[in-house]
Write an enzyme that holds these catalytic residues in place. Sequence first.
Site, PDB file in Angstrom:
ATOM      1  N   ASP A 188      41.583  50.269  29.900  1.00 34.21           N
ATOM      2  CA  ASP A 188      42.969  50.325  30.374  1.00 34.21           C
ATOM      3  C   ASP A 188      43.915  50.090  29.198  1.00 34.21           C
ATOM      4  O   ASP A 188      43.533  49.494  28.181  1.00 34.21           O
ATOM      5  CB  ASP A 188      43.219  49.242  31.426  1.00 34.21           C
ATOM      6  CG  ASP A 188      42.376  49.458  32.676  1.00 34.21           C
ATOM      7  OD1 ASP A 188      41.978  50.609  32.930  1.00 34.21           O
ATOM      8  OD2 ASP A 188      42.120  48.468  33.376  1.00 34.21           O
TER       9      ASP A 188
HETATM   10  N1  URA Z   1      37.442  47.104  33.753  1.00 33.36           N
HETATM   11  C1  URA Z   1      38.784  47.107  33.933  1.00 33.36           C
HETATM   12  O1  URA Z   1      39.282  46.706  34.982  1.00 33.36           O
HETATM   13  N2  URA Z   1      39.550  47.577  32.937  1.00 33.36           N
HETATM   14  C2  URA Z   1      39.074  47.993  31.743  1.00 33.36           C
HETATM   15  O2  URA Z   1      39.832  48.378  30.862  1.00 33.36           O
HETATM   16  C3  URA Z   1      37.675  47.961  31.578  1.00 33.36           C
HETATM   17  C4  URA Z   1      36.881  47.520  32.598  1.00 33.36           C
END
Ligand code: URA
Length: 256
Positions: free
Chosen positions: A119
């Site tokens: 993310d």
């Molecule tokens: N899980 C998440 O919620 N976000 C990420 O960036 C990676 C794994």
Amino acid sequence: MVTASEQGAHGERIVPMRLQKFLARAGVASRRGSEDLMTAGRVAVNGEIVTELGSKVDPRVDVVTVDGAAVELADGPVYLVLNKPAGYLTTMADPQGRPTVADIVPREPAGLFPVGRLDKDTTGVLLFMTDGDLAHRLLHPKYHVEKRYIATVEGAPSDGNLKRLARGIELDDGPTKPARIRRLAQSSLGTSVEIVISEGRKRQVKRMFLAIGHPVVVLHRASFGPVELGDLAEGLTRPLTGRELESLKAASVGGK
Ligand code: URA
């Protein structure tokens, strides 16, 4: 017989080569994805659209294009790890012009792309490679490559709730597989928890903690399979070591 001139830097045979293998090796897409590009009529060899999956090319003489752009084999596949800072989207181009990881990884070779996604606000280990086949296998759920995260979550989850996460919890896209969970520390921000998962669903870690009522406030990926950051500074990349690469390859064969 394969002569020396028909071998790549690693002794592999380079001519003639199936077109989808050429595209995957050049980092355009996985072999499956490359087949889809071919059947969609987006791939041409020497100016002629080629849709037949059995077609072969000689990378030394044939000019291969995808959507009109020439595709070339790098000398060998390239494998990097980025210590991703917060604030960058995991994509090589954003139509809205927001900061992306493409702004901080090397421009060459052209076929370098991220393996999976973090993310925008997540930091840490993000692999990049030009090897579409390996990337595809690493992301395939059947190979269970472990990803280790350090999550800082709001409040103080109970032991019972952490056990629920470890056993597997129901999310809107189905139950999660067992995870390893370890409570690390308490701070003014909340509780930091180490969580090791072998799946890679969208926003999985955040959704798991949300499901027990403790939203994630900070998320960092500490490792992807055998690859850790070591002393790699935020925003920088380094090539994978031979040992990391071997171990990643071994982790992505013979899965169930
Ligand atoms: N899980 C998440 O919620 N976000 C990420 O960036 C990676 C794994």
